[in-house]
Design an enzyme around this catalytic site. Sequence first.
Site, PDB file in Angstrom:
ATOM      1  N   GLU A 108       5.595 -58.765  -3.033  1.00 33.40           N
ATOM      2  CA  GLU A 108       6.465 -58.110  -2.027  1.00 33.40           C
ATOM      3  C   GLU A 108       6.549 -56.601  -2.256  1.00 33.40           C
ATOM      4  O   GLU A 108       7.594 -55.978  -2.067  1.00 33.40           O
ATOM      5  CB  GLU A 108       7.831 -58.790  -1.958  1.00 33.40           C
ATOM      6  CG  GLU A 108       7.659 -60.263  -1.596  1.00 33.40           C
ATOM      7  CD  GLU A 108       8.729 -60.864  -0.734  1.00 33.40           C
ATOM      8  OE1 GLU A 108       9.528 -60.119  -0.167  1.00 33.40           O
ATOM      9  OE2 GLU A 108       8.725 -62.102  -0.620  1.00 33.40           O
TER      10      GLU A 108
HETATM   11  N1  CAA Z   1      10.628 -50.611   8.917  1.00 29.37           N
HETATM   12  C1  CAA Z   1      10.013 -50.278  10.078  1.00 29.37           C
HETATM   13  N2  CAA Z   1       8.859 -49.574  10.143  1.00 29.37           N
HETATM   14  C2  CAA Z   1       8.318 -49.175   8.966  1.00 29.37           C
HETATM   15  C3  CAA Z   1       8.904 -49.461   7.726  1.00 29.37           C
HETATM   16  C4  CAA Z   1      10.105 -50.212   7.738  1.00 29.37           C
HETATM   17  N3  CAA Z   1      10.718 -50.557   6.611  1.00 29.37           N
HETATM   18  N4  CAA Z   1       8.134 -48.938   6.755  1.00 29.37           N
HETATM   19  C5  CAA Z   1       7.095 -48.322   7.365  1.00 29.37           C
HETATM   20  N5  CAA Z   1       7.219 -48.476   8.702  1.00 29.37           N
HETATM   21  C6  CAA Z   1       6.340 -47.947   9.734  1.00 29.37           C
HETATM   22  C7  CAA Z   1       6.259 -46.434   9.654  1.00 29.37           C
HETATM   23  O1  CAA Z   1       7.325 -45.813  10.368  1.00 29.37           O
HETATM   24  C8  CAA Z   1       4.914 -46.173  10.303  1.00 29.37           C
HETATM   25  O2  CAA Z   1       5.002 -46.256  11.699  1.00 29.37           O
HETATM   26  P1  CAA Z   1       4.838 -44.913  12.636  1.00 29.37           P
HETATM   27  O3  CAA Z   1       3.466 -44.368  12.328  1.00 29.37           O
HETATM   28  O4  CAA Z   1       5.011 -45.420  14.018  1.00 29.37           O
HETATM   29  O5  CAA Z   1       5.935 -43.994  12.187  1.00 29.37           O
HETATM   30  C9  CAA Z   1       4.087 -47.365   9.855  1.00 29.37           C
HETATM   31  O6  CAA Z   1       5.006 -48.378   9.491  1.00 29.37           O
HETATM   32  C10 CAA Z   1       3.175 -47.053   8.696  1.00 29.37           C
HETATM   33  O7  CAA Z   1       3.988 -46.573   7.667  1.00 29.37           O
HETATM   34  P2  CAA Z   1       3.473 -45.582   6.559  1.00 29.37           P
HETATM   35  O8  CAA Z   1       2.827 -44.406   7.194  1.00 29.37           O
HETATM   36  O9  CAA Z   1       4.597 -45.352   5.623  1.00 29.37           O
HETATM   37  O10 CAA Z   1       2.309 -46.475   5.926  1.00 29.37           O
HETATM   38  P3  CAA Z   1       1.562 -46.381   4.539  1.00 29.37           P
HETATM   39  O11 CAA Z   1       0.153 -46.765   4.776  1.00 29.37           O
HETATM   40  O12 CAA Z   1       1.859 -45.094   3.872  1.00 29.37           O
HETATM   41  O13 CAA Z   1       2.193 -47.613   3.695  1.00 29.37           O
HETATM   42  C11 CAA Z   1       3.793 -48.915   2.499  1.00 29.37           C
HETATM   43  C12 CAA Z   1       3.516 -47.929   3.638  1.00 29.37           C
HETATM   44  C13 CAA Z   1       5.291 -48.866   2.288  1.00 29.37           C
HETATM   45  C14 CAA Z   1       3.086 -48.543   1.229  1.00 29.37           C
HETATM   46  C15 CAA Z   1       3.367 -50.330   2.973  1.00 29.37           C
HETATM   47  O14 CAA Z   1       1.967 -50.388   3.173  1.00 29.37           O
HETATM   48  C16 CAA Z   1       3.785 -51.412   2.005  1.00 29.37           C
HETATM   49  O15 CAA Z   1       4.942 -51.827   2.014  1.00 29.37           O
HETATM   50  N6  CAA Z   1       2.855 -51.949   1.141  1.00 29.37           N
HETATM   51  C17 CAA Z   1       3.155 -53.077   0.291  1.00 29.37           C
HETATM   52  C18 CAA Z   1       2.790 -54.358   0.959  1.00 29.37           C
HETATM   53  C19 CAA Z   1       3.633 -55.502   0.514  1.00 29.37           C
HETATM   54  O16 CAA Z   1       4.805 -55.361   0.207  1.00 29.37           O
HETATM   55  N7  CAA Z   1       3.071 -56.701   0.540  1.00 29.37           N
HETATM   56  C20 CAA Z   1       3.801 -57.870   0.266  1.00 29.37           C
HETATM   57  C21 CAA Z   1       3.081 -59.081   0.819  1.00 29.37           C
HETATM   58  S1  CAA Z   1       4.153 -60.496   1.031  1.00 29.37           S
HETATM   59  C22 CAA Z   1       4.432 -61.082  -0.510  1.00 29.37           C
HETATM   60  O17 CAA Z   1       4.050 -60.496  -1.481  1.00 29.37           O
HETATM   61  C23 CAA Z   1       5.220 -62.368  -0.568  1.00 29.37           C
HETATM   62  C24 CAA Z   1       5.363 -62.922  -1.920  1.00 29.37           C
HETATM   63  O18 CAA Z   1       4.687 -62.540  -2.822  1.00 29.37           O
HETATM   64  C25 CAA Z   1       6.273 -63.953  -2.234  1.00 29.37           C
HETATM   65  P1  FAD Z   2      -3.428 -53.283  -5.398  1.00 25.44           P
HETATM   66  O1  FAD Z   2      -2.873 -52.835  -4.106  1.00 25.44           O
HETATM   67  O2  FAD Z   2      -4.897 -53.276  -5.574  1.00 25.44           O
HETATM   68  O3  FAD Z   2      -2.743 -52.450  -6.560  1.00 25.44           O
HETATM   69  C1  FAD Z   2      -3.299 -52.348  -7.864  1.00 25.44           C
HETATM   70  C2  FAD Z   2      -2.438 -51.366  -8.658  1.00 25.44           C
HETATM   71  O4  FAD Z   2      -2.495 -50.067  -8.052  1.00 25.44           O
HETATM   72  C3  FAD Z   2      -0.943 -51.731  -8.680  1.00 25.44           C
HETATM   73  O5  FAD Z   2      -0.374 -51.387  -9.900  1.00 25.44           O
HETATM   74  C4  FAD Z   2      -0.377 -50.858  -7.570  1.00 25.44           C
HETATM   75  O6  FAD Z   2       1.015 -50.607  -7.723  1.00 25.44           O
HETATM   76  C5  FAD Z   2      -1.206 -49.607  -7.733  1.00 25.44           C
HETATM   77  N1  FAD Z   2      -1.257 -48.816  -6.502  1.00 25.44           N
HETATM   78  C6  FAD Z   2      -1.861 -49.132  -5.336  1.00 25.44           C
HETATM   79  N2  FAD Z   2      -1.662 -48.170  -4.430  1.00 25.44           N
HETATM   80  C7  FAD Z   2      -0.910 -47.202  -5.035  1.00 25.44           C
HETATM   81  C8  FAD Z   2      -0.363 -45.953  -4.624  1.00 25.44           C
HETATM   82  N3  FAD Z   2      -0.542 -45.478  -3.370  1.00 25.44           N
HETATM   83  N4  FAD Z   2       0.358 -45.233  -5.524  1.00 25.44           N
HETATM   84  C9  FAD Z   2       0.550 -45.722  -6.776  1.00 25.44           C
HETATM   85  N5  FAD Z   2       0.074 -46.898  -7.227  1.00 25.44           N
HETATM   86  C10 FAD Z   2      -0.653 -47.628  -6.366  1.00 25.44           C
HETATM   87  N6  FAD Z   2       0.956 -61.603  -0.363  1.00 25.44           N
HETATM   88  C11 FAD Z   2       1.262 -62.128   0.849  1.00 25.44           C
HETATM   89  O7  FAD Z   2       0.946 -61.549   1.875  1.00 25.44           O
HETATM   90  N7  FAD Z   2       1.933 -63.314   0.937  1.00 25.44           N
HETATM   91  C12 FAD Z   2       2.326 -64.009  -0.148  1.00 25.44           C
HETATM   92  O8  FAD Z   2       2.928 -65.077  -0.015  1.00 25.44           O
HETATM   93  C13 FAD Z   2       2.006 -63.496  -1.439  1.00 25.44           C
HETATM   94  N8  FAD Z   2       2.328 -64.187  -2.561  1.00 25.44           N
HETATM   95  C14 FAD Z   2       1.858 -63.744  -3.772  1.00 25.44           C
HETATM   96  C15 FAD Z   2       2.016 -64.560  -4.897  1.00 25.44           C
HETATM   97  C16 FAD Z   2       1.446 -64.182  -6.104  1.00 25.44           C
HETATM   98  C17 FAD Z   2       1.573 -65.062  -7.295  1.00 25.44           C
HETATM   99  C18 FAD Z   2       0.741 -62.950  -6.196  1.00 25.44           C
HETATM  100  C19 FAD Z   2       0.087 -62.511  -7.483  1.00 25.44           C
HETATM  101  C20 FAD Z   2       0.644 -62.126  -5.100  1.00 25.44           C
HETATM  102  C21 FAD Z   2       1.187 -62.529  -3.870  1.00 25.44           C
HETATM  103  N9  FAD Z   2       0.988 -61.766  -2.729  1.00 25.44           N
HETATM  104  C22 FAD Z   2       1.309 -62.261  -1.497  1.00 25.44           C
HETATM  105  C23 FAD Z   2       0.234 -60.528  -2.803  1.00 25.44           C
HETATM  106  C24 FAD Z   2       1.040 -59.353  -3.336  1.00 25.44           C
HETATM  107  O9  FAD Z   2       1.963 -58.918  -2.397  1.00 25.44           O
HETATM  108  C25 FAD Z   2       0.033 -58.267  -3.724  1.00 25.44           C
HETATM  109  O10 FAD Z   2      -0.639 -58.727  -4.902  1.00 25.44           O
HETATM  110  C26 FAD Z   2       0.687 -56.930  -3.972  1.00 25.44           C
HETATM  111  O11 FAD Z   2       1.215 -56.405  -2.773  1.00 25.44           O
HETATM  112  C27 FAD Z   2      -0.282 -55.923  -4.617  1.00 25.44           C
HETATM  113  O12 FAD Z   2      -1.504 -55.877  -3.934  1.00 25.44           O
HETATM  114  P2  FAD Z   2      -2.889 -55.991  -4.766  1.00 25.44           P
HETATM  115  O13 FAD Z   2      -2.789 -57.200  -5.587  1.00 25.44           O
HETATM  116  O14 FAD Z   2      -3.993 -55.882  -3.796  1.00 25.44           O
HETATM  117  O15 FAD Z   2      -2.877 -54.758  -5.728  1.00 25.44           O
END
Ligand code: CAA
Ligand code: FAD
Length: 380
Positions: free
Chosen positions: A363
């Site tokens: 997340e």
């Molecule tokens: N609410 C609404 N809009 C948002 C927003 C928010 N919280 N955050 C960003 N946006 C919008 C921005 O306003 C922008 O839109 P506009 O161009 O229209 O203004 C657009 O989104 C793109 O935003 P950024 O320019 O900030 O985009 P970025 O490429 O710099 O990336 C980031 C932003 C915060 C790094 C985002 O890519 C991010 O959150 N990355 C992490 C992904 C992540 O959390 N993955 C989790 C997967 S789910 C999971 O992991 C589940 C699990 O494990 C259990």
């Molecule tokens: P990368 O993006 O390749 O990052 C590698 C390293 O580089 C990290 O330390 C990161 O912080 C760093 N990094 C990358 N970009 C930057 C930057 N701009 N500045 C500084 N540091 C940076 N995803 C889903 O969509 N749904 C799920 O249900 C879900 N469940 C998950 C469950 C598990 C057990 C795991 C391991 C992952 C899960 N994920 C899920 C994916 C998870 O959200 C991603 O692993 C996470 O967002 C990081 O992406 P990545 O693994 O590609 O790492």
Amino acid sequence: MDFNLTEEHIMIRDAARDFAQSELLPGVIERDNKQEFPQKLVRKMGDLGFMGIMVDPKYGGSGMDAISYVLIMEELSKIDASASVIVSVNNSLVCYGIEAYGNDAQKDKYLNKLATGEFVGAFCLSEPEAGSDATSQQTTAIDKGDHYILNGTKNWITSGGRADVYLVIAQTDRDKGHHGINAFIVEKGMAGFHVGPKEDKLGIRGSDTHTLQFNDVKVPKENRIGEDGFGFTFAMKTLSGGRIGIAAQALGIAAGAYELAKKYSKVRKAFGTEICNHQAIAFKIADMATQIEAARMLVMKAAWDKDQGNNYDMSSAMAKLFASQVAMDTTIEAVQVHGGNGFVKEYHVERLMRDAKITQIYEGTSEIQKIVISRGVLKD
Ligand code: CAA
Ligand code: FAD
């Protein structure tokens, strides 16, 4: 300002605590060893209302607030973070995503089953080339009039092999960048949807993590969530709430390890006295207690912001960033307090230490939370 929980909140917390002790604890080591998904326990959590905590009762949910959600998450996570991540994804990503942004037909069709635990939900944003860099979506959904054709790969999907409903983010128009991304509801069993092998993980081993493959999957247009191009905003808004859940999970892992370490330090003797009488150990306990209290304040503040209708993008990022570090630090020290016993499964703290690590990764990694926070504070 009132730091007291209401009677209702205490009741909810105690119900989650009782369930975690009586139902999650007995098999938790075995499920971790075998990487076993807690299928029956998910149904039981559904019966208790834990799978749709904040969902409106008219859709089968418990109609509770975000404070209740974090209290439940903390209690479940003290014992079993694998079970709690299933709860977190189902509640704050899938149910919330559909309830807040879906249309009436989507809510009627999916929410009741998700909120009662009959269905499990998964959230599919991450891809091999789009993890932190979530706008770089390679999965495509091509508009064919009354349906989309979905192609691509999602990885790391929690509950990936067990879910019934998948929220899938995909690029529909590359020229529009992140404004050309949409979110779709994909059902298990749709033709062309394949579940890949299960990941063999360091922690949260009882949760089910898979790569998913979409090969020309025909997704009806009515399964798109929101207006055309809303998908990336949808993912970001939904994740802000998800991060509150994971922050509460981290808090629970830390609190669980702390409680075990405190108890152990009062019974284990060395040099003629209980180890808690050695200042080095007592100070570890003091540091854990203080860090956990601070983490709890941030988690509660983020949940309170959500309940008040305040923006919670930053408070959820701060809560997750801080609580996940506390989870790491506390669990490592809890193993240390247990000495050699900390290194074996029977004492639970080694599992909590392994489980803690993921809270700094999923997340949004800790580095990504710092991006969200720094952009927020520097904009002022
Ligand atoms: N609410 C609404 N809009 C948002 C927003 C928010 N919280 N955050 C960003 N946006 C919008 C921005 O306003 C922008 O839109 P506009 O161009 O229209 O203004 C657009 O989104 C793109 O935003 P950024 O320019 O900030 O985009 P970025 O490429 O710099 O990336 C980031 C932003 C915060 C790094 C985002 O890519 C991010 O959150 N990355 C992490 C992904 C992540 O959390 N993955 C989790 C997967 S789910 C999971 O992991 C589940 C699990 O494990 C259990
Ligand atoms: P990368 O993006 O390749 O990052 C590698 C390293 O580089 C990290 O330390 C990161 O912080 C760093 N990094 C990358 N970009 C930057 C930057 N701009 N500045 C500084 N540091 C940076 N995803 C889903 O969509 N749904 C799920 O249900 C879900 N469940 C998950 C469950 C598990 C057990 C795991 C391991 C992952 C899960 N994920 C899920 C994916 C998870 O959200 C991603 O692993 C996470 O967002 C990081 O992406 P990545 O693994 O590609 O790492």
